[in-house]
Motif scaffolding. Structure first.
Motif, PDB file in Angstrom:
ATOM      1  N   ARG A  18       0.828  -1.213   0.000  1.00 24.80           N
ATOM      2  CA  ARG A  18       0.000   0.000   0.000  1.00 24.80           C
ATOM      3  C   ARG A  18       0.862   1.262   0.000  1.00 24.80           C
ATOM      4  O   ARG A  18       0.709   2.127  -0.860  1.00 24.80           O
ATOM      5  CB  ARG A  18      -0.925  -0.010   1.222  1.00 24.80           C
ATOM      6  CG  ARG A  18      -1.838   1.216   1.331  1.00 24.80           C
ATOM      7  CD  ARG A  18      -2.467   1.328   2.713  1.00 24.80           C
ATOM      8  NE  ARG A  18      -1.428   1.416   3.731  1.00 24.80           N
ATOM      9  CZ  ARG A  18      -1.585   0.979   4.968  1.00 24.80           C
ATOM     10  NH1 ARG A  18      -2.716   0.435   5.381  1.00 24.80           N
ATOM     11  NH2 ARG A  18      -0.591   1.085   5.840  1.00 24.80           N
ATOM     12  N   ASP A  19       1.774   1.364   0.961  1.00 24.00           N
ATOM     13  CA  ASP A  19       2.495   2.615   1.173  1.00 24.00           C
ATOM     14  C   ASP A  19       3.705   2.779   0.250  1.00 24.00           C
ATOM     15  O   ASP A  19       3.998   3.891  -0.188  1.00 24.00           O
ATOM     16  CB  ASP A  19       2.939   2.726   2.631  1.00 24.00           C
ATOM     17  CG  ASP A  19       1.767   2.643   3.597  1.00 24.00           C
ATOM     18  OD1 ASP A  19       0.628   2.934   3.189  1.00 24.00           O
ATOM     19  OD2 ASP A  19       1.989   2.252   4.762  1.00 24.00           O
ATOM     20  N   VAL A  20       4.408   1.708  -0.049  1.00 29.56           N
ATOM     21  CA  VAL A  20       5.592   1.808  -0.895  1.00 29.56           C
ATOM     22  C   VAL A  20       5.225   1.690  -2.372  1.00 29.56           C
ATOM     23  O   VAL A  20       5.598   2.530  -3.183  1.00 29.56           O
ATOM     24  CB  VAL A  20       6.656   0.754  -0.494  1.00 29.56           C
ATOM     25  CG1 VAL A  20       7.842   0.801  -1.439  1.00 29.56           C
ATOM     26  CG2 VAL A  20       7.111   0.975   0.947  1.00 29.56           C
ATOM     27  N   LEU A  21       4.463   0.633  -2.734  1.00 31.78           N
ATOM     28  CA  LEU A  21       4.095   0.459  -4.139  1.00 31.78           C
ATOM     29  C   LEU A  21       2.875   1.268  -4.548  1.00 31.78           C
ATOM     30  O   LEU A  21       2.617   1.447  -5.730  1.00 31.78           O
ATOM     31  CB  LEU A  21       3.860  -1.025  -4.450  1.00 31.78           C
ATOM     32  CG  LEU A  21       5.087  -1.928  -4.384  1.00 31.78           C
ATOM     33  CD1 LEU A  21       4.712  -3.358  -4.745  1.00 31.78           C
ATOM     34  CD2 LEU A  21       6.209  -1.427  -5.285  1.00 31.78           C
ATOM     35  N   GLY A  22       2.097   1.747  -3.581  1.00 33.20           N
ATOM     36  CA  GLY A  22       0.941   2.588  -3.887  1.00 33.20           C
ATOM     37  C   GLY A  22      -0.304   1.829  -4.314  1.00 33.20           C
ATOM     38  O   GLY A  22      -1.212   2.406  -4.904  1.00 33.20           O
ATOM     39  N   PHE A  23      -0.369   0.537  -4.009  1.00 31.72           N
ATOM     40  CA  PHE A  23      -1.550  -0.249  -4.375  1.00 31.72           C
ATOM     41  C   PHE A  23      -2.730   0.090  -3.467  1.00 31.72           C
ATOM     42  O   PHE A  23      -2.552   0.474  -2.311  1.00 31.72           O
ATOM     43  CB  PHE A  23      -1.259  -1.743  -4.267  1.00 31.72           C
ATOM     44  CG  PHE A  23      -0.392  -2.292  -5.373  1.00 31.72           C
ATOM     45  CD1 PHE A  23       0.061  -1.511  -6.424  1.00 31.72           C
ATOM     46  CD2 PHE A  23      -0.023  -3.611  -5.352  1.00 31.72           C
ATOM     47  CE1 PHE A  23       0.847  -2.035  -7.441  1.00 31.72           C
ATOM     48  CE2 PHE A  23       0.764  -4.155  -6.361  1.00 31.72           C
ATOM     49  CZ  PHE A  23       1.201  -3.364  -7.404  1.00 31.72           C
ATOM     50  N   GLU A  24      -3.926  -0.068  -4.022  1.00 31.02           N
ATOM     51  CA  GLU A  24      -5.161   0.103  -3.253  1.00 31.02           C
ATOM     52  C   GLU A  24      -5.415  -1.154  -2.423  1.00 31.02           C
ATOM     53  O   GLU A  24      -5.133  -2.263  -2.876  1.00 31.02           O
ATOM     54  CB  GLU A  24      -6.358   0.265  -4.188  1.00 31.02           C
ATOM     55  CG  GLU A  24      -6.292   1.441  -5.106  1.00 31.02           C
ATOM     56  CD  GLU A  24      -7.428   1.441  -6.121  1.00 31.02           C
ATOM     57  OE1 GLU A  24      -7.797   2.553  -6.534  1.00 31.02           O
ATOM     58  OE2 GLU A  24      -7.929   0.366  -6.504  1.00 31.02           O
ATOM     59  N   VAL A  25      -5.976  -0.955  -1.248  1.00 25.28           N
ATOM     60  CA  VAL A  25      -6.421  -2.088  -0.446  1.00 25.28           C
ATOM     61  C   VAL A  25      -7.867  -2.365  -0.835  1.00 25.28           C
ATOM     62  O   VAL A  25      -8.717  -1.485  -0.751  1.00 25.28           O
ATOM     63  CB  VAL A  25      -6.312  -1.795   1.067  1.00 25.28           C
ATOM     64  CG1 VAL A  25      -6.864  -2.958   1.882  1.00 25.28           C
ATOM     65  CG2 VAL A  25      -4.874  -1.492   1.443  1.00 25.28           C
ATOM     66  N   ARG A  26      -8.128  -3.553  -1.286  1.00 24.09           N
ATOM     67  CA  ARG A  26      -9.467  -3.919  -1.769  1.00 24.09           C
ATOM     68  C   ARG A  26     -10.210  -4.820  -0.806  1.00 24.09           C
ATOM     69  O   ARG A  26     -11.412  -4.971  -0.906  1.00 24.09           O
ATOM     70  CB  ARG A  26      -9.340  -4.576  -3.131  1.00 24.09           C
ATOM     71  CG  ARG A  26      -8.691  -3.607  -4.117  1.00 24.09           C
ATOM     72  CD  ARG A  26      -8.737  -4.089  -5.516  1.00 24.09           C
ATOM     73  NE  ARG A  26      -8.171  -3.066  -6.377  1.00 24.09           N
ATOM     74  CZ  ARG A  26      -7.455  -3.324  -7.436  1.00 24.09           C
ATOM     75  NH1 ARG A  26      -7.243  -4.567  -7.814  1.00 24.09           N
ATOM     76  NH2 ARG A  26      -6.970  -2.339  -8.160  1.00 24.09           N
TER      77      ARG A  26
END
Length: 136
Positions: A23-31
């Motif tokens: 989430r924080d490093v790669l910037g992915f959304e939490v689904r």
């Protein structure tokens, strides 16, 4: 035939550390985030790509896994040989710098490979190999 990749699996041994990385490093959304403690199943994915996800899951939660298999999985995760994924980005250098600044273990700095791609590699908090390719 119309088939797409919907979800792939990567193991985690620390859900909070894995969540922070993806989430924080790669910037992915939490689904999705279900379960509790170390027994959490967290689904993440790239923004703007709702049809593609990574399920971060406890590797030995399957009741069909024996104790010996659990030990083998733990050993492979510790060596970084159990799970891996290949991602892509338009700006490999900027992505590399951001992931390195986020504290990920660098396995390979951006490199022109002899097979025609430019990529780099990190380990996520569970030891999974995360390779990132330059997309032109």
């Amino acid at each position: 035939m119309d088939i797409s990749i919907h979800t792939t699996f990567l193991p985690h041994d620390d859900p909070e550390a894995s969540l922070a990385f993806y989430r924080d490093v790669l910037g992915f959304e939490v689904r999705g985030d279900v379960g509790g403690g170390r027994m959490r199943w967290i689904t993440v994915g790239p923004a703007g790509q709702p049809g593609t996800s990574i399920l971060l899951a406890p590797p030995a939660a399957d009741p069909g896994v024996t104790d010996a298999e659990r030990r083998t999985i733990a050993e492979m995760m510790a060596k970084g040989t159990y799970g891996w994924i290949m991602l892509a980005t338009a700006d490999l250098d900027a992505t590399f710098d951001k992931v390195r600044a986020g504290g990920a273990e660098v396995v390979q700095e951006p490199t022109e490979q002899p097979y025609g791609v430019r990529d780099c590699a990190f380990r996520d908090p569970a030891g999974n190999m995360v390779r990132i390719q330059q997309v032109r």
